[in-house]
Design an enzyme around this catalytic site. Structure first.
Site, PDB file in Angstrom:
ATOM      1  N   HIS A  73      -3.332  10.353   2.053  1.00 56.23           N
ATOM      2  CA  HIS A  73      -4.282   9.320   1.652  1.00 56.23           C
ATOM      3  C   HIS A  73      -3.576   8.163   0.946  1.00 56.23           C
ATOM      4  CE1 HIS A  73      -8.358   8.014   0.119  1.00 56.23           C
ATOM      5  NE2 HIS A  73      -7.574   7.454  -0.795  1.00 56.23           N
ATOM      6  N   GLU A  74      -2.809   8.493  -0.079  1.00 52.11           N
ATOM      7  CA  GLU A  74      -2.138   7.429  -0.833  1.00 52.11           C
ATOM      8  C   GLU A  74      -1.092   6.710   0.029  1.00 52.11           C
ATOM      9  OE1 GLU A  74      -3.537   6.529  -3.409  1.00 52.11           O
ATOM     10  OE2 GLU A  74      -4.734   8.325  -3.761  1.00 52.11           O
ATOM     11  N   HIS A 129      -0.789  -0.060   4.060  1.00 55.78           N
ATOM     12  CA  HIS A 129      -1.590  -1.284   4.058  1.00 55.78           C
ATOM     13  C   HIS A 129      -0.863  -2.399   3.302  1.00 55.78           C
ATOM     14  CE1 HIS A 129      -6.123  -2.654   3.960  1.00 55.78           C
ATOM     15  NE2 HIS A 129      -5.372  -3.406   4.737  1.00 55.78           N
TER      16      HIS A 129
END
Length: 692
Positions: free
Chosen positions: A477-478, A484
């Site tokens: 997730h991180e 991004h």
């Protein structure tokens, strides 16, 4: 190179030099320089305004203070100390006031408007058009069009919110660290997994204690609440956990009321009926009412399954204990849910832990990034101390530093990773950035610098960190957030990477979690730490069969947090009028809560997502579920075209990861999927709708 280490803008940060005694002078100097730059823009003759001397000049004016203050806030997150906290809190009002004043500067606003309304301004296209439009919207939303008295009140209000939310965060951290439990009778640990016992014993020894030491950090608390057969032990830990932020000297009750009052006043000053409408105006949801409707729709779809799951657990406990069916106590839920899962699927999640050694999970994640996104990630030698110029410094010996290159060999960025809990480190897991690079005016590209942090299961003296599956998902997730940032190709830094609408920002992060459930994805890293064997087929089958075990309860938990958040910020008057906010908060989400006896307090007094930042996830916690719809749908394209399809990965980079806030997020999603998002993808993945 600047003399003050906090103003040194070299890519490789010299953490050993970042002494808190330098914070005040560094931040003061950076603020002064930024103010001079802004004053220069505000004094530009109206007839001479250009894109370069207004909007671009404003963008550049705050770069130094953003980077310097980012180092300060990061240290406060990972290496908190009385000196760091004092220096941070001493400068926080000045920093907050500086940024609050920017959109309230009437002469600056006039120059921006003069250019935006000029023929050159109206002719702008692409990223420059988006930048002008977003900047003007930022200014209006921050009060640029208000009369002078209201602008001054808004500035003061922002400063107070920053101090109050910082104190709320400190209370949660301090209350968490203030509690520990030493167990000296080993019989009380019956049922606790061996890794948890080993960790607790090592923690006790490190503090000069005899026995097993437990804390409220998740890697310590969660196994105990899930597996310990001693109900009194679970109850003791649960009582301490729900007391975080609710008991003196770390009671957040008064802070919450004041924060809500100020947020409501801010919304009123800006002409909005409540804080939710102010915050969501420029997010995908657009309004509090639309966000509430989205949550209500999901709740209705999950309600029948939720009631069935609650009843099944009560009946299972009654059958196992030969007692009447009744609501469980809050400290019984995780324990009996795990017993039911084992009974139904013959699946114990602890059986997976040996297959998730961190020293394999991380390389497997990097291999996934290579196959799907064309990235080569290499670790760099580093030192937690004074280093030579060619050596990377880190802030703690556990921290690692990585370089990231794309298919062409271009250095797109680097990042730090800090995964295990410490008393000086805030809880949870997060990604952040320290330097935003991207395309430069000279036609080159500067690398980005980011970080990912967590509070995951630490290694023991004789074995590596063996993670739960949920912890593996947290790493993925991180890392999605990190991609991004690192893959941003937007020339305007404030539009780059994760600087997007908050109900869109979780798309890349939550998308990455999907590979943790696919056999092809797991086979990249899920290997037994001692034998090297992959997850056996029968264990994988049990794991996937149990994936949606109590998924309606998990959905309702997220909905409860999101609905409470919106209620607090849409019906604030009711809450601030109450002597204690807890009963009203609980009543607002009663339909979403698993019935327990006694009733469990809500997380409102330790809800750092919502109250540890002037805005943060306030009125925006629904974003997790909103983005889940997007990620479940987006992943269907990978499932259809190939989990490691480089073309699909390149398309996701092109349309989402590289684009930041350079276009409307709904449009970016449509470009990747070729259509609007489909809610049914999430319902099918969660087992709340039939498979297609």
């Amino acid at each position: 190179m600047a003399d003050n280490p906090f103003l040194d803008r070299r890519f490789h940060i010299r953490w050993s030099r970042l002494d808190p005694q330098h914070i005040e002078s560094a931040i003061s100097e950076a603020l002064d320089r930024a103010q001079v730059a802004i004053d220069r823009i505000a004094a530009t003759p109206l007839g001479e305004v250009t894109y370069e001397n207004t909007f671009l000049a404003l963008e550049h004016a705050t770069e130094e203070i953003n980077e310097a203050w980012g180092k300060v806030t990061h240290l406060q997150s990972v290496a908190d100390s009385p000196a760091v906290r004092a220096a941070h809190n001493a400068m926080l009002p000045r920093v907050t006031s500086f940024f609050a004043r920017i959109p309230l500067n009437l002469e600056l606003w006039r120059r921006l408007g003069a250019f935006a309304n000029s023929s050159n301004g109206r002719a702008l296209q692409g990223v420059a058009r988006r930048f002008v439009d977003e900047t003007q919207a930022d200014f209006r939303q921050a009060g640029a069009d208000l009369p002078e008295a209201q602008r001054q009140r808004l500035e003061a209000l922002q400063a107070e919110l920053a101090e109050l939310t910082q104190k709320y965060s400190e209370n949660v951290l301090d209350a968490t660290n203030a509690w520990q439990l030493v167990v000296t009778d080993e019989s009380r640990l019956k049922g606790l997994p061996e890794h948890a016992r080993t960790t607790a014993r090592e923690k006790a020894a490190a503090k000069g204690e005899t026995g097993w030491l437990f804390t409220l950090h998740q890697p310590s608390q969660e196994p105990l609440m899930t597996y310990a057969e001693d109900e009194s032990l679970r109850r003791e830990v649960w009582s301490a956990a729900v007391g975080v932020g609710a008991e003196s000297p770390y009671d957040n009750t008064a802070l919450i009321t004041r924060i809500l009052r100020l947020r409501a006043e801010k919304a009123a000053l800006l002409g909005k009926p409540h804080f939710a409408d102010l915050v969501l105006e420029r997010r995908m949801a657009k309004s509090g009412a639309r966000a509430e409707a989205f949550l209500a729709d999901l709740q209705q779809r999950a309600a029948t399954a939720f009631q069935r799951e609650c009843r099944e657990l009560e009946e299972f406990r009654a059958q196992q204990t030969r007692q009447p069916v009744r609501p469980l106590a809050p400290w019984e839920l995780a324990f009996w849910a795990e017993r039911l899962r084992q009974a139904r699927y013959a699946f114990d999640e602890e059986a997976l832990r040996p297959y998730f050694p961190m020293n394999r999970v991380i390389p497997g994640l990097f291999e996934l990034a290579r196959r799907v996104f064309g990235l080569e990630i290499t670790v760099r030698p580093s030192i937690a101390g004074v280093a030579a110029d060619d050596t990377v410094e880190v802030w703690h010996p556990e921290v690692k530093f990585y370089d990231v290159h794309d298919r062409t060999g271009r250095h797109v960025g680097s990042f730090y990773a800090d995964w295990h809990p410490r008393e000086s480190k805030r809880g949870g897991a997060w990604m952040n950035y320290l330097i935003t690079g991207g395309p430069t005016a000279a036609g080159q590209r500067a690398p980005h610098l980011g970080l990912i942090c967590g509070n995951l299961t630490p290694p023991t003296a004789d074995r590596p960190a063996l993670l739960t599956h949920r912890e593996v998902e947290t790493i993925f997730h991180e890392f999605g957030h990190l991609l991004h940032h690192l893959l941003g190709e937007v020339e305007i830094k404030s539009l780059n990477g994760v600087n997007v609408a908050w109900d869109f920002v979780e798309l890349p992060s939550q998308l990455m979690e999907n590979w943790c459930w696919e056999r092809e994805g797991l086979d990249l890293f899920a290997r037994h730490d001692q034998t090297g064997a992959p997850i056996p087929d029968d264990l994988f089958a049990k794991m996937t069969a149990a994936r949606n075990f109590r998924s309606a309860c998990a959905t309702m938990r997220q909905l409860s947090l999101a609905r409470m958040d919106l209620a607090l910020h849409m019906r604030t008057a009711d809450f601030v009028a109450a002597a204690d906010i807890e009963p009203l908060a609980r009543a607002a989400i009663a339909e979403c809560l698993v019935p327990t006896e006694p009733p469990a307090p809500t997380v409102v007094k330790r809800f750092t997502h919502v109250f540890a930042d002037p805005v943060g996830y306030a009125a925006g916690y629904y974003s997790y579920k909103w983005a889940e719809v997007l990620d479940a749908d987006a992943f269907t394209r990978f499932q259809r075209e190939g989990l490691f399809n480089a073309g699909t990965g390149a398309a996701f980079i092109e349309h989402v990861l590289s684009r930041g806030n350079s276009a409307d997020p709904a449009e970016l999603f449509r470009r990747f999927m070729g259509r609007e998002p489909d809610l049914n993808a999430l319902l099918r993945r969660s087992g709340l709708a039939p498979a297609a």
